[in-house]
Motif scaffolding. Structure first.
Motif, PDB file in Angstrom:
ATOM      1  N   THR A 121     -25.647 -21.637  16.951  1.00 35.42           N
ATOM      2  CA  THR A 121     -25.330 -23.037  16.666  1.00 35.42           C
ATOM      3  C   THR A 121     -24.849 -23.744  17.927  1.00 35.42           C
ATOM      4  O   THR A 121     -25.288 -24.860  18.228  1.00 35.42           O
ATOM      5  CB  THR A 121     -24.261 -23.136  15.552  1.00 35.42           C
ATOM      6  OG1 THR A 121     -24.772 -22.498  14.383  1.00 35.42           O
ATOM      7  CG2 THR A 121     -23.919 -24.576  15.240  1.00 35.42           C
ATOM      8  N   ARG A 122     -23.970 -23.105  18.666  1.00 33.05           N
ATOM      9  CA  ARG A 122     -23.479 -23.680  19.933  1.00 33.05           C
ATOM     10  C   ARG A 122     -24.650 -23.941  20.877  1.00 33.05           C
ATOM     11  O   ARG A 122     -24.727 -24.988  21.519  1.00 33.05           O
ATOM     12  CB  ARG A 122     -22.462 -22.738  20.567  1.00 33.05           C
ATOM     13  CG  ARG A 122     -21.942 -23.210  21.918  1.00 33.05           C
ATOM     14  CD  ARG A 122     -20.989 -22.168  22.522  1.00 33.05           C
ATOM     15  NE  ARG A 122     -20.694 -22.429  23.901  1.00 33.05           N
ATOM     16  CZ  ARG A 122     -19.726 -23.200  24.354  1.00 33.05           C
ATOM     17  NH1 ARG A 122     -18.927 -23.818  23.502  1.00 33.05           N
ATOM     18  NH2 ARG A 122     -19.538 -23.373  25.642  1.00 33.05           N
ATOM     19  N   GLN A 123     -25.570 -22.991  20.950  1.00 43.45           N
ATOM     20  CA  GLN A 123     -26.731 -23.147  21.828  1.00 43.45           C
ATOM     21  C   GLN A 123     -27.605 -24.320  21.393  1.00 43.45           C
ATOM     22  O   GLN A 123     -28.091 -25.076  22.225  1.00 43.45           O
ATOM     23  CB  GLN A 123     -27.547 -21.845  21.872  1.00 43.45           C
ATOM     24  CG  GLN A 123     -28.629 -21.829  22.928  1.00 43.45           C
ATOM     25  CD  GLN A 123     -28.087 -22.030  24.323  1.00 43.45           C
ATOM     26  OE1 GLN A 123     -27.012 -21.555  24.679  1.00 43.45           O
ATOM     27  NE2 GLN A 123     -28.822 -22.772  25.141  1.00 43.45           N
TER      28      GLN A 123
ATOM     29  N   GLU B 279     -20.169 -28.262  29.821  1.00 48.69           N
ATOM     30  CA  GLU B 279     -20.979 -27.109  29.423  1.00 48.69           C
ATOM     31  C   GLU B 279     -22.474 -27.441  29.462  1.00 48.69           C
ATOM     32  O   GLU B 279     -23.289 -26.611  29.851  1.00 48.69           O
ATOM     33  CB  GLU B 279     -20.575 -26.615  28.031  1.00 48.69           C
ATOM     34  CG  GLU B 279     -19.193 -25.993  27.986  1.00 48.69           C
ATOM     35  CD  GLU B 279     -19.046 -24.806  28.934  1.00 48.69           C
ATOM     36  OE1 GLU B 279     -19.949 -23.937  28.958  1.00 48.69           O
ATOM     37  OE2 GLU B 279     -18.031 -24.746  29.657  1.00 48.69           O
TER      38      GLU B 279
ATOM     39  N   ALA C 106     -15.498 -26.702  16.375  1.00 51.05           N
ATOM     40  CA  ALA C 106     -15.538 -25.246  16.300  1.00 51.05           C
ATOM     41  C   ALA C 106     -16.215 -24.667  17.547  1.00 51.05           C
ATOM     42  O   ALA C 106     -16.093 -23.474  17.821  1.00 51.05           O
ATOM     43  CB  ALA C 106     -16.290 -24.807  15.052  1.00 51.05           C
ATOM     44  N   HIS C 107     -16.891 -25.546  18.305  1.00 43.69           N
ATOM     45  CA  HIS C 107     -17.650 -25.090  19.475  1.00 43.69           C
ATOM     46  C   HIS C 107     -17.129 -25.650  20.796  1.00 43.69           C
ATOM     47  O   HIS C 107     -17.283 -25.011  21.837  1.00 43.69           O
ATOM     48  CB  HIS C 107     -19.120 -25.472  19.314  1.00 43.69           C
ATOM     49  CG  HIS C 107     -19.732 -24.917  18.072  1.00 43.69           C
ATOM     50  ND1 HIS C 107     -20.153 -23.618  17.971  1.00 43.69           N
ATOM     51  CD2 HIS C 107     -19.953 -25.480  16.852  1.00 43.69           C
ATOM     52  CE1 HIS C 107     -20.626 -23.400  16.758  1.00 43.69           C
ATOM     53  NE2 HIS C 107     -20.513 -24.511  16.059  1.00 43.69           N
ATOM     54  N   PHE C 108     -16.541 -26.846  20.757  1.00 40.98           N
ATOM     55  CA  PHE C 108     -16.087 -27.515  21.984  1.00 40.98           C
ATOM     56  C   PHE C 108     -14.741 -28.175  21.724  1.00 40.98           C
ATOM     57  O   PHE C 108     -14.506 -28.706  20.645  1.00 40.98           O
ATOM     58  CB  PHE C 108     -17.104 -28.577  22.427  1.00 40.98           C
ATOM     59  CG  PHE C 108     -18.479 -28.007  22.624  1.00 40.98           C
ATOM     60  CD1 PHE C 108     -18.819 -27.349  23.797  1.00 40.98           C
ATOM     61  CD2 PHE C 108     -19.430 -28.097  21.614  1.00 40.98           C
ATOM     62  CE1 PHE C 108     -20.078 -26.801  23.965  1.00 40.98           C
ATOM     63  CE2 PHE C 108     -20.695 -27.553  21.771  1.00 40.98           C
ATOM     64  CZ  PHE C 108     -21.015 -26.901  22.956  1.00 40.98           C
TER      65      PHE C 108
ATOM     66  N   LYS D 289     -22.649 -18.449  15.091  1.00 37.34           N
ATOM     67  CA  LYS D 289     -21.866 -19.428  15.845  1.00 37.34           C
ATOM     68  C   LYS D 289     -22.455 -19.615  17.244  1.00 37.34           C
ATOM     69  O   LYS D 289     -22.566 -20.746  17.724  1.00 37.34           O
ATOM     70  CB  LYS D 289     -20.400 -18.991  15.936  1.00 37.34           C
ATOM     71  CG  LYS D 289     -19.527 -20.027  16.610  1.00 37.34           C
ATOM     72  CD  LYS D 289     -18.060 -19.665  16.562  1.00 37.34           C
ATOM     73  CE  LYS D 289     -17.252 -20.768  17.249  1.00 37.34           C
ATOM     74  NZ  LYS D 289     -15.825 -20.523  17.196  1.00 37.34           N
ATOM     75  N   ALA D 290     -22.857 -18.537  17.881  1.00 33.75           N
ATOM     76  CA  ALA D 290     -23.451 -18.620  19.223  1.00 33.75           C
ATOM     77  C   ALA D 290     -24.770 -19.383  19.182  1.00 33.75           C
ATOM     78  O   ALA D 290     -25.048 -20.201  20.060  1.00 33.75           O
ATOM     79  CB  ALA D 290     -23.647 -17.224  19.808  1.00 33.75           C
TER      80      ALA D 290
ATOM     81  N   GLN E 104     -20.504 -14.290  14.307  1.00 32.90           N
ATOM     82  CA  GLN E 104     -20.456 -14.600  15.748  1.00 32.90           C
ATOM     83  C   GLN E 104     -21.836 -14.987  16.265  1.00 32.90           C
ATOM     84  O   GLN E 104     -21.969 -15.924  17.036  1.00 32.90           O
ATOM     85  CB  GLN E 104     -19.946 -13.395  16.538  1.00 32.90           C
ATOM     86  CG  GLN E 104     -18.451 -13.398  16.743  1.00 32.90           C
ATOM     87  CD  GLN E 104     -18.049 -12.272  17.676  1.00 32.90           C
ATOM     88  OE1 GLN E 104     -18.571 -11.180  17.613  1.00 32.90           O
ATOM     89  NE2 GLN E 104     -17.099 -12.561  18.529  1.00 32.90           N
TER      90      GLN E 104
ATOM     91  N   LEU F  58     -17.893 -30.619  26.261  1.00 35.86           N
ATOM     92  CA  LEU F  58     -19.331 -30.547  25.971  1.00 35.86           C
ATOM     93  C   LEU F  58     -20.147 -30.966  27.192  1.00 35.86           C
ATOM     94  O   LEU F  58     -21.080 -30.275  27.589  1.00 35.86           O
ATOM     95  CB  LEU F  58     -19.681 -31.442  24.785  1.00 35.86           C
ATOM     96  CG  LEU F  58     -21.187 -31.648  24.553  1.00 35.86           C
ATOM     97  CD1 LEU F  58     -21.844 -30.363  24.066  1.00 35.86           C
ATOM     98  CD2 LEU F  58     -21.421 -32.787  23.576  1.00 35.86           C
TER      99      LEU F  58
END
Length: 194
Positions: free
Chosen positions: A10-12, A59, A48-50, A7-8, A4, A56
């Motif tokens: 990577t999203r950032q 966000e 996997a993120h959006f 993943k957070a 997690q 996107l």
């Protein structure tokens, strides 16, 4: 837990890179494949993120307004209202802010595109614009100005316009002059000393 956190992070990273692109080149410049390549990930990893490119953009807009507020907020947070307002105007219409569109306020970068974005993105832009407007209106109210909301609206329009024009101007001296004249005009209208 580690998965997690990864993943957070990577999203950032994706959000931060997309924000740089949007501030510098606008929303139309964000392509999923090229964005993911810039971040060092595969195109398929995006989903996997959006849920979509529009997701996107929305966000990223939220992130941009939050980042912009954090950069400016600490400067004169506990100062008297006139000093906070002077600090904000001086920062916003500075050469440093003009020369750093990838880190600056998203309003000048997005204003020409917003009308063409989906409703959700326009709402996010409107909330961000209201937040910047409030940064002007609050000290004006505290200073006892007549019609602080109207004055803040006028000041915001001039600040966004002046910064956008200064960024577009190929002549640095002329761009600097535009910023300086707008700073002076805003200070004068608000009854401030620069």
């Amino acid at each position: 837990m580690e998965k997690q956190t990864h993943k957070a992070r990577t999203r950032q990273r994706i959000l931060e890179e997309a924000a740089r692109v949007m501030r510098e080149k606008g929303t139309e410049s964000i392509g999923v494949a090229s964005l993911m390549k810039r971040v060092g990930l595969t195109h398929g990893g995006f989903y996997a993120h959006f849920s979509s490119r529009d997701d996107l953009v929305q966000e990223v807009m939220k992130q941009m307004f939050a980042d912009s507020a954090q950069r400016v907020e600490p400067a004169a947070q506990d100062a008297p209202p006139a000093q906070r307002l002077v600090a904000f105007i001086n920062y916003y219409l500075s050469v440093v802010h003009r020369n750093a569109p990838a880190e600056g306020c998203p309003l000048p970068a997005l204003v020409s595109e917003v009308a063409h974005l989906p409703e959700e993105a326009r709402q996010i832009f409107s909330q961000g614009m209201h937040s910047v407007h409030e940064r002007l209106a609050k000290p004006l109210r505290e200073m006892g100005h007549d019609q602080p909301e109207a004055l803040a609206s006028s000041m915001l329009a001039e600040m966004v316009g002046a910064l956008a024009l200064a960024r577009a101007c190929p002549d640095d001296l002329l761009a600097d002059e535009m910023l300086a004249r707008s700073r002076y005009a805003l200070m004068t209208r608000a009854g401030l000393e620069s």
